[in-house]
Design a protein around this motif. Structure first.
Motif, PDB file in Angstrom:
ATOM      1  N   SER A 255       0.848  -1.189   0.000  1.00 38.52           N
ATOM      2  CA  SER A 255       0.000   0.000   0.000  1.00 38.52           C
ATOM      3  C   SER A 255       0.885   1.240   0.000  1.00 38.52           C
ATOM      4  O   SER A 255       1.950   1.264   0.628  1.00 38.52           O
ATOM      5  N   ASN A 256       0.472   2.270  -0.724  1.00 39.35           N
ATOM      6  CA  ASN A 256       1.219   3.517  -0.742  1.00 39.35           C
ATOM      7  C   ASN A 256       0.913   4.334   0.501  1.00 39.35           C
ATOM      8  O   ASN A 256      -0.217   4.341   0.993  1.00 39.35           O
ATOM      9  N   MET A 257       1.918   5.016   1.005  1.00 37.23           N
ATOM     10  CA  MET A 257       1.728   5.901   2.142  1.00 37.23           C
ATOM     11  C   MET A 257       1.443   7.305   1.604  1.00 37.23           C
ATOM     12  O   MET A 257       2.265   7.867   0.857  1.00 37.23           O
ATOM     13  N   PRO A 258       0.291   7.885   1.938  1.00 40.49           N
ATOM     14  CA  PRO A 258      -0.071   9.201   1.384  1.00 40.49           C
ATOM     15  C   PRO A 258       1.003  10.264   1.599  1.00 40.49           C
ATOM     16  O   PRO A 258       1.270  11.076   0.714  1.00 40.49           O
ATOM     17  N   SER A 259       1.634  10.263   2.778  1.00 42.33           N
ATOM     18  CA  SER A 259       2.649  11.289   3.054  1.00 42.33           C
ATOM     19  C   SER A 259       3.834  11.155   2.114  1.00 42.33           C
ATOM     20  O   SER A 259       4.387  12.152   1.625  1.00 42.33           O
ATOM     21  N   VAL A 260       4.250   9.906   1.835  1.00 41.60           N
ATOM     22  CA  VAL A 260       5.365   9.675   0.916  1.00 41.60           C
ATOM     23  C   VAL A 260       4.942   9.997  -0.517  1.00 41.60           C
ATOM     24  O   VAL A 260       5.698  10.608  -1.282  1.00 41.60           O
ATOM     25  N   THR A 261       3.731   9.596  -0.883  1.00 36.99           N
ATOM     26  CA  THR A 261       3.219   9.879  -2.224  1.00 36.99           C
ATOM     27  C   THR A 261       3.198  11.369  -2.494  1.00 36.99           C
ATOM     28  O   THR A 261       3.561  11.837  -3.588  1.00 36.99           O
ATOM     29  N   ASN A 262       2.782  12.164  -1.502  1.00 35.56           N
ATOM     30  CA  ASN A 262       2.775  13.616  -1.649  1.00 35.56           C
ATOM     31  C   ASN A 262       4.171  14.166  -1.918  1.00 35.56           C
ATOM     32  O   ASN A 262       4.363  15.055  -2.756  1.00 35.56           O
ATOM     33  N   GLU A 263       5.156  13.632  -1.192  1.00 34.10           N
ATOM     34  CA  GLU A 263       6.536  14.096  -1.366  1.00 34.10           C
ATOM     35  C   GLU A 263       7.048  13.787  -2.772  1.00 34.10           C
ATOM     36  O   GLU A 263       7.690  14.618  -3.410  1.00 34.10           O
ATOM     37  N   LYS A 265       5.247  13.290  -5.522  1.00 32.39           N
ATOM     38  CA  LYS A 265       4.538  14.117  -6.497  1.00 32.39           C
ATOM     39  C   LYS A 265       5.054  15.551  -6.493  1.00 32.39           C
ATOM     40  O   LYS A 265       5.165  16.189  -7.548  1.00 32.39           O
ATOM     41  N   ALA A 266       5.382  16.055  -5.309  1.00 24.22           N
ATOM     42  CA  ALA A 266       5.918  17.417  -5.215  1.00 24.22           C
ATOM     43  C   ALA A 266       7.291  17.524  -5.875  1.00 24.22           C
ATOM     44  O   ALA A 266       7.624  18.556  -6.481  1.00 24.22           O
ATOM     45  N   MET A 267       8.098  16.440  -5.769  1.00 29.53           N
ATOM     46  CA  MET A 267       9.410  16.441  -6.413  1.00 29.53           C
ATOM     47  C   MET A 267       9.281  16.415  -7.931  1.00 29.53           C
ATOM     48  O   MET A 267      10.048  17.073  -8.656  1.00 29.53           O
ATOM     49  N   LEU A 268       8.292  15.676  -8.431  1.00 31.33           N
ATOM     50  CA  LEU A 268       8.111  15.538  -9.878  1.00 31.33           C
ATOM     51  C   LEU A 268       7.412  16.740 -10.491  1.00 31.33           C
ATOM     52  O   LEU A 268       7.618  17.063 -11.661  1.00 31.33           O
ATOM     53  N   ASP A 269       6.574  17.390  -9.697  1.00 34.69           N
ATOM     54  CA  ASP A 269       5.801  18.518 -10.216  1.00 34.69           C
ATOM     55  C   ASP A 269       5.805  19.648  -9.189  1.00 34.69           C
ATOM     56  O   ASP A 269       5.061  19.605  -8.210  1.00 34.69           O
ATOM     57  N   PRO A 270       6.632  20.687  -9.403  1.00 33.61           N
ATOM     58  CA  PRO A 270       6.709  21.789  -8.436  1.00 33.61           C
ATOM     59  C   PRO A 270       5.377  22.503  -8.217  1.00 33.61           C
ATOM     60  O   PRO A 270       5.165  23.130  -7.175  1.00 33.61           O
ATOM     61  N   ALA A 271       4.463  22.375  -9.187  1.00 34.47           N
ATOM     62  CA  ALA A 271       3.166  23.044  -9.057  1.00 34.47           C
ATOM     63  C   ALA A 271       2.177  22.236  -8.218  1.00 34.47           C
ATOM     64  O   ALA A 271       1.080  22.715  -7.913  1.00 34.47           O
ATOM     65  N   PHE A 272       2.564  21.012  -7.875  1.00 36.32           N
ATOM     66  CA  PHE A 272       1.657  20.137  -7.117  1.00 36.32           C
ATOM     67  C   PHE A 272       1.441  20.684  -5.706  1.00 36.32           C
ATOM     68  O   PHE A 272       2.392  21.039  -5.013  1.00 36.32           O
ATOM     69  N   VAL A 273       0.180  20.746  -5.307  1.00 36.90           N
ATOM     70  CA  VAL A 273      -0.168  21.192  -3.959  1.00 36.90           C
ATOM     71  C   VAL A 273      -0.555  19.962  -3.137  1.00 36.90           C
ATOM     72  O   VAL A 273      -1.604  19.353  -3.391  1.00 36.90           O
ATOM     73  N   PRO A 274       0.279  19.560  -2.197  1.00 44.53           N
ATOM     74  CA  PRO A 274      -0.009  18.330  -1.430  1.00 44.53           C
ATOM     75  C   PRO A 274      -1.222  18.475  -0.526  1.00 44.53           C
ATOM     76  O   PRO A 274      -1.557  19.579  -0.066  1.00 44.53           O
ATOM     77  N   GLU A 275      -1.881  17.365  -0.301  1.00 47.88           N
ATOM     78  CA  GLU A 275      -3.001  17.339   0.633  1.00 47.88           C
ATOM     79  C   GLU A 275      -2.478  17.516   2.053  1.00 47.88           C
ATOM     80  O   GLU A 275      -1.340  17.185   2.369  1.00 47.88           O
TER      81      GLU A 275
END
Length: 432
Positions: A255-263, A265-275
């Motif tokens: 299972s993916n950990m949401p906190s890690v997934t957010n990190e 996504k933020a690294m891959l896309d600077p415009a990403f706004v994490p939950e």
């Protein structure tokens, strides 16, 4: 009236105590983290019907499956007879279902007797398998005196209950033949009719035997009901919800950990706004870091050893035993629950599931092959607990084994688990 009042008091006390102890187990299970297991209800009902009710995963060991089926059917079907006993006890009647059911009643009682005999036979064979043949999967470091005794107690109790049931029917049958008192002609007794030949001829003695066995049988059942929360046999109740809430995604899938997934996504896309996610622990150090389903798994464990017997790590002599993982988890969450009752929610006993119960050597011995989850007859998932505890060791403590740290470094530097650059990955295919 005195007998009815006494039975009512015993019945009420038994139900109260069972509800109290079962409530504690429910509370302990809900100490785990929430996890979504309510999707696809039709598929979940199908899984429960197939695995828990149909015992489909038992068939891999045909002899054990057949004997267990006898006990299972006896437990489920003979409970209809227990319902009649309870009604008779409360209202002072005798075989109250005989008149409304008519000829069907004789068929039911006859079926109960055959099942009772099969249960007796199966329990004797299971006792022999454990104590005379001493099958290897019933032994192990985790199978200390209590787990071994618990299994024997269950089988002995079932033998005593079935013996009391048949002896009660034998005395009842003989009293019916004598037209004694309120013992009306009802039922068919293909087994106890033969057993009645061993009983005395005196109606008074027969009545004492019948009443004694009646009380022993019903009080024994109520006592056994209250033994369940302390025993591995609690699986007869939890197997149904546990299989209903089984994992529907492929077994072993992480299972993916949401906190890690957010990190990421933020690294891959600077415009990403994490939950906004509440900070928590990576992985599991103690039982309260596990999900409620992991804890339900622990309380559902039958200690049958099928998981450990197919575990390649255990077979090759390593310390890991998936059964021990589940038993340790159950022991630890029970300890946490007892601490809550005695000391309140803020109490810290400075113990954890990791290290105090389960060693790191056990965790790293796992090959994540999923054999244990495939073998479990009630869909328990020891692998999920193992991987969550590994996740804590790696992500919180950075204490992975050296071989894994080398691999992590290679992935980070070379985008592959090997030590050479990705540009050289296909050099082996080049011909001179």
């Amino acid at each position: 009236m005195i007998a009815q009042l006494l039975f009512l008091i015993i019945l009420a006390a038994a139900i109260f105590l069972f509800s109290k102890n079962a409530g504690k187990i429910r509370r302990n299970i809900l100490l785990g983290k929430d996890t979504g297991r309510s999707d696809h209800p039709a598929e979940r009902w199908k899984t429960m019907a197939k695995v828990a009710l149909g015992q489909s995963k038992m068939t891999k060991r045909p002899v054990a499956a057949l004997l267990h089926l006898f006990i299972y059917m006896g437990f489920v079907i003979i409970n209809i007879e227990v319902l009649e006993i309870m009604i008779d006890g409360l209202f002072g009647s005798h075989r109250i279902f005989s008149k409304p059911l008519g000829s069907l009643y004789g068929l039911l009682i006859g079926s109960f007797e055959v099942l009772a005999l099969l249960v007796l036979f199966s329990c004797v064979v299971f006792l022999a398998r454990r104590n005379i043949l001493k099958l290897k999967r019933f032994s192990g470091k985790e199978m200390t005196k209590w787990p071994r005794s618990d299994a024997n107690y269950i089988l002995i109790i079932e033998i005593l209950l079935m013996s009391a049931f048949l002896t009660m029917n034998a005395a009842d049958y003989k009293l019916q033949q004598l037209h004694f008192g309120h013992y009306l002609q009802a039922g068919s007794f293909p087994v106890s009719a033969w057993l009645s030949l061993l009983l005395p001829a005196s109606p008074q003695s027969l009545e004492i035997i019948e009443r004694s066995c009646w009380w022993f049988h019903i009080i024994g059942i109520l006592a056994f009901l209250n033994y369940l929360p302390y025993s591995k046999h609690f699986h007869i109740l939890l197997a149904f919800p546990n299989t209903y809430y089984s994992k529907l995604t492929p077994k072993g899938q992480f299972s993916n950990m949401p906190s890690v997934t957010n990190e990421v996504k933020a690294m891959l896309d600077p415009a990403f706004v994490p939950e906004t996610i509440e900070p928590g622990r990576f992985g599991a150090k103690d039982v309260t870091d596990l999900t409620w389903k992991n804890l339900m798994d622990a309380y559902t464990c039958t200690e049958c050893g099928r998981c450990t017997s197919v575990c390649p790590a255990n077979i090759t002599g390593k310390l890991l035993s998936p059964r021990k993982i589940m038993m340790d988890t159950r022991d630890r969450i029970t300890e946490v629950g007892n601490n809550l009752d005695k000391h309140g929610k803020d109490y810290n006993d400075n113990k954890n599931l990791l290290d105090d119960y389960i060693s790191r050597e056990e965790l790293w011995a796992c090959t994540t092959c999923n054999a244990c989850t495939e073998a479990c007859p009630v869909n328990i998932d020891p692998l999920n607990i193992i991987t969550d505890m590994r996740r804590y060791i790696v992500m919180e403590e950075s204490q992975a084994p050296a071989s894994l740290n080398n691999m992590f470094g290679n992935v980070e530097n070379n985008s592959a688990p090997w030590k050479y650059a990705s540009a050289d990955r296909l050099n082996w295919a080049k011909t001179n």
